[in-house]
Design a protein around this motif. Structure first.
Motif, short mmCIF file in Angstrom:
data_model
loop_
_atom_site.label_atom_id
_atom_site.label_comp_id
_atom_site.label_asym_id
_atom_site.label_seq_id
_atom_site.Cartn_x
_atom_site.Cartn_y
_atom_site.Cartn_z
N CYS A 5 -3.14 8.53 9.58
CA CYS A 5 -1.89 8.13 8.94
C CYS A 5 -1.86 8.68 7.52
O CYS A 5 -2.83 8.56 6.78
CB CYS A 5 -1.79 6.61 8.93
N GLU A 6 -0.73 9.28 7.14
CA GLU A 6 -0.62 9.90 5.82
C GLU A 6 -0.46 8.87 4.70
O GLU A 6 -0.72 9.19 3.54
CB GLU A 6 0.56 10.86 5.79
N LEU A 7 -0.02 7.67 5.01
CA LEU A 7 0.22 6.67 3.97
C LEU A 7 -0.91 5.65 3.83
O LEU A 7 -1.21 5.22 2.73
CB LEU A 7 1.54 5.94 4.22
N THR A 58 5.01 -1.78 6.99
CA THR A 58 4.67 -2.08 5.60
C THR A 58 5.70 -1.47 4.65
O THR A 58 6.08 -2.08 3.65
CB THR A 58 3.27 -1.56 5.27
N VAL A 59 6.15 -0.25 4.94
CA VAL A 59 7.16 0.40 4.12
C VAL A 59 8.45 -0.43 4.14
O VAL A 59 9.06 -0.66 3.09
CB VAL A 59 7.44 1.84 4.61
N LYS A 71 2.97 0.29 -4.95
CA LYS A 71 1.82 -0.59 -4.73
C LYS A 71 0.65 0.10 -4.03
O LYS A 71 -0.41 -0.51 -3.88
CB LYS A 71 2.26 -1.78 -3.88
N SER A 72 0.79 1.35 -3.59
CA SER A 72 -0.25 2.01 -2.81
C SER A 72 -1.33 2.60 -3.71
O SER A 72 -1.09 2.93 -4.87
CB SER A 72 0.34 3.10 -1.93
N VAL A 84 4.46 13.35 -3.46
CA VAL A 84 5.73 12.63 -3.47
C VAL A 84 5.64 11.41 -4.39
O VAL A 84 6.57 11.12 -5.14
CB VAL A 84 6.13 12.21 -2.04
N LYS A 85 4.50 10.71 -4.35
CA LYS A 85 4.32 9.53 -5.21
C LYS A 85 4.42 9.92 -6.68
O LYS A 85 5.06 9.22 -7.47
CB LYS A 85 2.96 8.88 -4.93
#
Length: 93
Positions: A5-7, A58-59, A71-72, A84-85
């Motif tokens: 998972c990328e996130l 979660t998103v 919050k990540s 992107v963040k």
């Protein structure tokens, strides 16, 4: 393409198949990955990610992509998600 998972960084886990006779053979538990397009309200653009269903929930819970990235932790994110963040943080400042 890796099964990660990328996130959230969630990846494959290992365990056993256990038959009725209690014979054990090794197996893999793969995350439920989906190709999704998520929109950033701050940037006014959308981004494609390959994320798990748990990450998608979660998103939604955190109020969208911008709220999730606020919050990540940087360690869990992929290179594309980290980029992107940083763009979102720069636009909000």
């Amino acid at each position: 393409m890796s099964r990660r998972c990328e996130l959230t960084g969630k990846g494959p886990m290992t365990g056993n198949n256990v038959s009725h006779a209690k014979n054990r053979t090794r197996r893999r538990f793969l995350p439920n990955l989906q190709d999704v397009t998520l929109a950033s309200e701050t940037l006014g653009r959308s981004f494609k990610f390959r994320i798990s269903n748990a990450a998608l929930r979660t998103v939604d819970h955190r109020g969208g992509l911008d709220g999730f990235f606020a919050k990540s932790k940087d360690v869990e994110l992929s290179d594309a998600a980290l980029k992107v963040k940083k763009e979102i943080a720069k636009a909000q400042a």
